[in-house]
Scaffold this motif. Structure first.
Motif, PDB file in Angstrom:
ATOM      1  N   VAL B 189      11.126 -14.088  -8.857  1.00  0.00           N
ATOM      2  CA  VAL B 189      12.379 -14.303  -9.082  1.00  0.00           C
ATOM      3  C   VAL B 189      12.734 -14.516 -10.595  1.00  0.00           C
ATOM      4  CG1 VAL B 189      14.192 -16.162  -8.530  1.00  0.00           C
ATOM      5  CG2 VAL B 189      12.456 -15.366  -6.907  1.00  0.00           C
ATOM      6  N   LYS B 190      13.458 -13.782 -11.182  1.00  0.00           N
ATOM      7  CA  LYS B 190      13.369 -13.731 -12.687  1.00  0.00           C
ATOM      8  C   LYS B 190      14.495 -14.628 -13.154  1.00  0.00           C
ATOM      9  CE  LYS B 190      11.203  -9.499 -12.887  1.00  0.00           C
ATOM     10  NZ  LYS B 190       9.898  -9.687 -13.067  1.00  0.00           N
ATOM     11  N   ARG B 191      13.952 -15.436 -14.194  1.00  0.00           N
ATOM     12  CA  ARG B 191      14.642 -16.522 -14.640  1.00  0.00           C
ATOM     13  C   ARG B 191      15.183 -15.949 -16.239  1.00  0.00           C
ATOM     14  NH1 ARG B 191      10.142 -20.091 -14.884  1.00  0.00           N
ATOM     15  NH2 ARG B 191       9.012 -18.105 -15.651  1.00  0.00           N
ATOM     16  N   THR B 192      16.212 -16.671 -16.718  1.00  0.00           N
ATOM     17  CA  THR B 192      16.911 -16.121 -17.899  1.00  0.00           C
ATOM     18  C   THR B 192      15.927 -16.855 -19.003  1.00  0.00           C
ATOM     19  OG1 THR B 192      18.876 -16.679 -17.148  1.00  0.00           O
ATOM     20  CG2 THR B 192      18.806 -16.304 -19.249  1.00  0.00           C
ATOM     21  N   VAL B 193      15.766 -16.036 -20.259  1.00  0.00           N
ATOM     22  CA  VAL B 193      15.043 -16.462 -21.285  1.00  0.00           C
ATOM     23  C   VAL B 193      15.986 -17.257 -22.052  1.00  0.00           C
ATOM     24  CG1 VAL B 193      13.578 -15.915 -23.153  1.00  0.00           C
ATOM     25  CG2 VAL B 193      13.527 -14.450 -21.286  1.00  0.00           C
ATOM     26  N   THR B 194      15.899 -18.749 -21.943  1.00  0.00           N
ATOM     27  CA  THR B 194      17.030 -19.333 -22.626  1.00  0.00           C
ATOM     28  C   THR B 194      16.834 -19.711 -24.088  1.00  0.00           C
ATOM     29  OG1 THR B 194      16.204 -21.405 -21.829  1.00  0.00           O
ATOM     30  CG2 THR B 194      18.109 -20.400 -20.599  1.00  0.00           C
ATOM     31  N   CYS B 195      15.485 -19.441 -24.338  1.00  0.00           N
ATOM     32  CA  CYS B 195      15.228 -19.931 -25.963  1.00  0.00           C
ATOM     33  C   CYS B 195      14.049 -19.216 -26.356  1.00  0.00           C
ATOM     34  CB  CYS B 195      15.183 -21.216 -25.982  1.00  0.00           C
ATOM     35  SG  CYS B 195      15.031 -21.824 -27.973  1.00  0.00           S
ATOM     36  N   LEU B 196      14.008 -18.942 -27.639  1.00  0.00           N
ATOM     37  CA  LEU B 196      12.601 -18.294 -28.050  1.00  0.00           C
ATOM     38  C   LEU B 196      12.222 -18.960 -29.555  1.00  0.00           C
ATOM     39  CD1 LEU B 196      13.576 -14.531 -27.778  1.00  0.00           C
ATOM     40  CD2 LEU B 196      11.648 -15.595 -26.593  1.00  0.00           C
ATOM     41  N   SER B 197      10.949 -18.905 -29.589  1.00  0.00           N
ATOM     42  CA  SER B 197      10.598 -19.633 -30.807  1.00  0.00           C
ATOM     43  C   SER B 197       9.330 -18.838 -31.426  1.00  0.00           C
ATOM     44  CB  SER B 197      10.203 -21.198 -30.668  1.00  0.00           C
ATOM     45  OG  SER B 197       9.607 -21.867 -31.480  1.00  0.00           O
ATOM     46  N   LEU B 483      22.312 -10.530 -22.923  1.00  0.00           N
ATOM     47  CA  LEU B 483      21.216 -11.233 -23.822  1.00  0.00           C
ATOM     48  C   LEU B 483      21.788 -12.711 -23.953  1.00  0.00           C
ATOM     49  CD1 LEU B 483      20.808  -8.619 -26.908  1.00  0.00           C
ATOM     50  CD2 LEU B 483      19.270  -9.273 -25.078  1.00  0.00           C
ATOM     51  N   TYR B 484      20.714 -13.483 -23.922  1.00  0.00           N
ATOM     52  CA  TYR B 484      21.056 -14.825 -24.169  1.00  0.00           C
ATOM     53  C   TYR B 484      20.506 -15.580 -25.284  1.00  0.00           C
ATOM     54  CZ  TYR B 484      23.388 -16.246 -19.851  1.00  0.00           C
ATOM     55  OH  TYR B 484      24.169 -16.649 -18.937  1.00  0.00           O
ATOM     56  N   CYS B 485      19.452 -15.249 -25.926  1.00  0.00           N
ATOM     57  CA  CYS B 485      19.070 -15.464 -27.206  1.00  0.00           C
ATOM     58  C   CYS B 485      18.479 -14.752 -28.078  1.00  0.00           C
ATOM     59  CB  CYS B 485      17.968 -16.743 -26.881  1.00  0.00           C
ATOM     60  SG  CYS B 485      16.583 -16.369 -26.084  1.00  0.00           S
ATOM     61  N   LEU B 486      18.363 -15.304 -29.146  1.00  0.00           N
ATOM     62  CA  LEU B 486      17.784 -14.313 -30.343  1.00  0.00           C
ATOM     63  C   LEU B 486      17.206 -14.989 -31.295  1.00  0.00           C
ATOM     64  CD1 LEU B 486      18.755 -11.382 -31.969  1.00  0.00           C
ATOM     65  CD2 LEU B 486      20.588 -13.009 -32.748  1.00  0.00           C
ATOM     66  N   ASP B 490       9.894 -14.819 -39.435  1.00  0.00           N
ATOM     67  CA  ASP B 490      10.068 -14.984 -40.969  1.00  0.00           C
ATOM     68  C   ASP B 490      10.175 -13.770 -42.057  1.00  0.00           C
ATOM     69  OD1 ASP B 490       8.684 -18.250 -40.350  1.00  0.00           O
ATOM     70  OD2 ASP B 490      10.571 -17.774 -40.607  1.00  0.00           O
ATOM     71  N   SER B 491       9.579 -12.813 -41.472  1.00  0.00           N
ATOM     72  CA  SER B 491       9.504 -11.816 -42.411  1.00  0.00           C
ATOM     73  C   SER B 491      10.838 -10.730 -42.535  1.00  0.00           C
ATOM     74  CB  SER B 491       8.413 -10.792 -41.938  1.00  0.00           C
ATOM     75  OG  SER B 491       8.960 -10.421 -40.699  1.00  0.00           O
ATOM     76  N   GLY B 492      11.771 -11.066 -41.389  1.00  0.00           N
ATOM     77  CA  GLY B 492      12.916 -10.712 -41.573  1.00  0.00           C
ATOM     78  C   GLY B 492      13.037  -9.143 -40.772  1.00  0.00           C
ATOM     79  N   ARG B 493      11.617  -8.681 -40.562  1.00  0.00           N
ATOM     80  CA  ARG B 493      11.598  -7.243 -39.709  1.00  0.00           C
ATOM     81  C   ARG B 493      11.746  -7.365 -38.243  1.00  0.00           C
ATOM     82  NH1 ARG B 493       9.354  -2.794 -43.058  1.00  0.00           N
ATOM     83  NH2 ARG B 493       9.938  -1.602 -41.545  1.00  0.00           N
ATOM     84  N   LEU B 494      11.113  -8.460 -37.773  1.00  0.00           N
ATOM     85  CA  LEU B 494      11.028  -8.604 -36.179  1.00  0.00           C
ATOM     86  C   LEU B 494      12.062  -9.417 -35.720  1.00  0.00           C
ATOM     87  CD1 LEU B 494       7.079  -8.721 -35.704  1.00  0.00           C
ATOM     88  CD2 LEU B 494       8.498  -6.691 -35.755  1.00  0.00           C
ATOM     89  N   VAL B 495      12.425  -9.115 -34.335  1.00  0.00           N
ATOM     90  CA  VAL B 495      13.656  -9.812 -34.015  1.00  0.00           C
ATOM     91  C   VAL B 495      13.202  -9.889 -32.477  1.00  0.00           C
ATOM     92  CG1 VAL B 495      16.075 -10.007 -33.280  1.00  0.00           C
ATOM     93  CG2 VAL B 495      15.554  -9.244 -35.388  1.00  0.00           C
ATOM     94  N   ALA B 496      13.095 -11.018 -31.905  1.00  0.00           N
ATOM     95  CA  ALA B 496      13.062 -11.083 -30.603  1.00  0.00           C
ATOM     96  C   ALA B 496      14.455 -11.581 -29.733  1.00  0.00           C
ATOM     97  CB  ALA B 496      12.047 -12.211 -30.279  1.00  0.00           C
ATOM     98  N   CYS B 497      14.663 -10.790 -28.743  1.00  0.00           N
ATOM     99  CA  CYS B 497      15.890 -11.435 -27.827  1.00  0.00           C
ATOM    100  C   CYS B 497      15.411 -11.516 -26.565  1.00  0.00           C
ATOM    101  CB  CYS B 497      16.944 -10.379 -28.183  1.00  0.00           C
ATOM    102  SG  CYS B 497      16.585  -8.673 -28.227  1.00  0.00           S
TER     103      CYS B 497
END
Lengths: 96, 607
Positions: B189-197, B483-486, B490-497
């Motif tokens: 059962v998939k859950r939403t990714v509500t926050c990334l760090s 998409l729920y979070c973004l 710190d390098s500015g190149r990689l973005v996780a969503c």
């Protein structure tokens, strides 16, 4: 015997040279200016690299043979001079 | 025998040549018929046939006049493909799992009679080799070659890079993004990714909080775990975090990369140490925590590095010391009336904290209001410094520009807005209303004019306000789910969503969007100043107008004293005035329409 020593001394006296290792065709270090563990590591690893490089050159052109191999890395340069029975490894830190 | 030519047509063709032209034309259209006629009396008689030479029956010469109706085309291009039919088919290979492991090397190559551990034997072997003729000859030769190369190195760095400063080439490329990895929720059962760090040290790991934010879905069947992923390995999470209730937000400690703090759906705060396993090291007590899911938690800048504060829709902002999570150290109720009344409090959805300004922080609420607060104020009433209104829905994201801390970005409802701290009435810049709801936004840490927004149609937009303000510079469709979070690394190149389907996608952007250009800061500073000035002018004008209105209505109606009554009366007045205007306009239009036919009749009469 004396010539070998003289050669080694000459190489060592050059600017930036960090270490010299002489090994035979099986990868056994004969003479070295580094400590034992580094010597063994260099001799073993470089030996494998040398075999691979040589076979690569020979595969592309069987008439050709490897005369010199330079491995440039961020921190230093490893130079390998191969021969029929022995090979000479010098680790140098380029001045610039 | 005689034969006459006749043409198969209704009109009889006589022997005269008058009709020859028409007959030729008719011949062209119809068949050429050969008719054999005989006198009636001669029917039945035996035919006597005799040979006769070839007779030119008809000679249709080419009519050069017809060529005028055609255009000569030379050369003619005709494309052909001498190739067999092929079809395209995509195949996804099965996933294979890799694991890194070390290899133990032992010394080898020694001849059989020499034991590598015996010092004497090895020394003896070496001495023997040194006495060898071949050795003594070849080493000096090798030495010569070697010395040559060494001296070469010393003389000139042949691998030196020239022209390293000239790399304007990438600004000409169109902006692009590449998906590097997708981290999927391993559960059924998939859950939403509500926050990334992101991991604070180099960003090699990503912590994701997984929960289902739908109101009152069955929580017993849902897995409550959250994961820490190593970005190189999307097959399996590196560490599973097992809280008592699904995590809604999670944050790495910027000072200590082994510790994380997370806020749960039940309102509690949990503290993990990755060296100690999956269970939280500490958990706050239910009575003293939030009463609603904790939507955001941020670490504070403090001497001990163990302070954090959290916000939730129950209207409170709580401060915690993670060493003692049984009770919060401080509490603030977000009551706009400044009375600490929990009933009237605004529900908080996001927080903003800048370590360079440790006493101030901002809260984004469900009601669309952004509150700016001061932690060090003496009384709770003074803690809420000012409010910024402007969003029509919950403010999902709040982020200060890392280069211009006075300006901050908010995202909520269908647009993202950029505010200046000094101007309270409205944002200084805003994007157009998008087709779908915005769920998160953040500035790029390397380029001051670039920010990213995540939307509910699964699209990630990259905006560069120095380049284009009406539309995003780059729109990337990440997935089909919202998409729920973004989170930007710190390098500015990689973005996780993170998306609703439980997959976190890692995107890499081109260097044009992630390297600081020379004039970025000055241009952006000028832009912000210009927009802020415009807003200020508008604000002052509006204030003047309001004052004028007020003074005018005061003059016209001296009886009303109370300001409430004045406002209400103004409203009433405005309404009646509007009604009157409306009716008068309608009547004028009707009158005009009635007059017009009279006019036209008048004109007709004139005719």
């Amino acid at each position: 015997m004396a010539e070998v020593e003289e050669t080694l001394k000459r190489i060592q006296s050059q600017k930036g040279v960090q270490g010299v290792v002489i090994a035979n065709s099986e990868g056994i270090p004969i003479k070295s200016t580094l400590d034992n563990s580094s010597t063994v590591q260099y001799a073993g690893l470089i030996h494998q690299l040398l075999l691979k490089a040589r076979s690569t050159v020979r595969d592309i052109d069987p008439q050709n043979d490897l005369t010199f191999l330079r491995v440039r890395s961020k921190k230093n340069e490893i130079m390998i001079a191969p021969d029929k029975d022995y090979f000479l490894i010098v680790i140098q830190n380029p001045s610039d | 025998c005689k034969s006459t030519d006749t043409v198969n047509s209704e009109t009889a063709v006589g022997p005269g040549s008058v009709q020859s032209e028409s007959s030729v034309r008719r011949l062209v259209r119809m068949e050429i018929v050969h008719v054999y006629t005989r006198v009636r009396s001669e029917f039945g008689r035996y035919c006597l046939l005799s040979d006769c030479g070839p007779e030119l029956t008809l000679d249709l010469l080419p009519d050069p006049g017809l060529s005028a109706q055609f255009i000569l085309r030379t050369p003619r291009d005709q494309a052909t493909q001498a190739r067999c039919d092929m079809s395209e088919h995509q195949v996804n290979t099965e996933r294979f799992e890799t694991e890194s492991s070390g290899v133990n090397h032992t010394e080898g190559g020694w001849p059989k009679d020499v034991d590598p551990n015996e010092m004497e034997q090895t020394i003896r072997f070496r001495k023997k080799v040194e006495k060898d003729e071949g050795f003594m000859n070849s080493i000096p030769q090798l030495g010569n070659i070697m010395v040559h190369c060494i001296q070469q190195n010393n003389a000139l760095d042949i691998y030196q890079e020239y022209c390293t400063e000239e790399d304007d080439g990438d600004s000409a490329e169109p902006p692009s993004a590449k998906t590097i990895n997708v981290f999927r929720d391993p559960n059924e059962v998939k859950r939403t990714v509500t926050c990334l760090s992101w991991h604070p040290d180099g960003g090699k790991k990503l912590a994701g909080a997984y929960s289902s934010l739908h109101f009152q879905t069955s929580h017993t069947s849902l897995c409550q775990d959250s994961y820490i992923w190593d970005i190189e390995n999307p097959n399996r999470p590196e560490l599973t975090l097992k809280p008592v209730s699904p995590l809604v937000c999670i944050e790495y400690n910027p000072k200590d990369p082994h510790t994380l703090v997370g806020g749960t759906y039940s309102g509690q705060i949990a503290y993990w140490d990755t060296r100690r396993g999956s269970q939280p090291v500490e958990l706050s007590s239910v009575e003293h925590s939030h009463r609603d899911p904790v939507y955001k938690i941020i670490w504070l800048q403090s001497k001990t590095g163990t302070d954090a504060f959290s916000a939730s829709t129950d209207g409170q902002v709580l401060w915690w010391d993670v060493r003692k999570l049984s009770e919060p150290t401080e509490r603030l109720v977000l009551d706009p009336g400044r009375e600490g009344n929990l009933e009237r409090a605004l529900g908080a959805i996001c927080l903003e904290y800048e370590p360079t300004m440790p006493t101030k922080f901002m809260v984004g609420t469900e009601q669309g209001v952004v509150l700016s607060c001061n932690r060090k104020a003496k009384t709770p009433a003074e803690k809420l410094v000012c409010t910024y209104e402007g969003h029509h829905g919950p403010v999902h994201a709040l982020h200060r520009n890392p280069f211009f801390p006075k300006n901050f970005l908010t995202a909520g409802d269908w647009a993202a807005r950029i505010w200046s701290e000094d101007i309270r009435d409205s944002a200084i810049m805003w994007t157009r209303y998008q087709m779908s709801y915005l769920t998160d936004a953040c500035w790029s840490p390397v380029r001051p004019s670039v920010f990213f927004t995540a939307k509910m149609d699964g699209v990630l937009d990259v905006w560069d306000i120095l380049f284009k303000q009406n539309d995003p510079t780059l729109s990337v469709k990440v997935c089909d789910e919202p998409l729920y979070c973004l989170r930007v690394q710190d390098s500015g190149r990689l973005v996780a969503c993170g998306s609703q389907g439980g997959s976190a996608t890692l995107l890499e952007f081109c260097s044009g969007l992630s390297t600081l250009q020379k004039n970025d800061k000055t241009l952006l500073a000028a832009m912000f100043e210009r927009e802020a000035k415009r807003e200020k002018i508008l604000e002052s004008r509006q204030r003047e107008q309001r004052m004028k209105e007020r003074s005018r209505s005061e003059q016209s109606d001296a009886g009303r004293d109370s300001s409430d009554g004045l406002d209400a009366y103004n409203v009433q007045q405005l309404m009646t005035r509007a009604e009157d205007d409306f009716y008068s306009v309608v009547e004028a239009e009707l009158r005009r329409r009635d007059e017009q036919p009279q006019v036209t009749e008048h004109i007709k009469g004139l005719e």
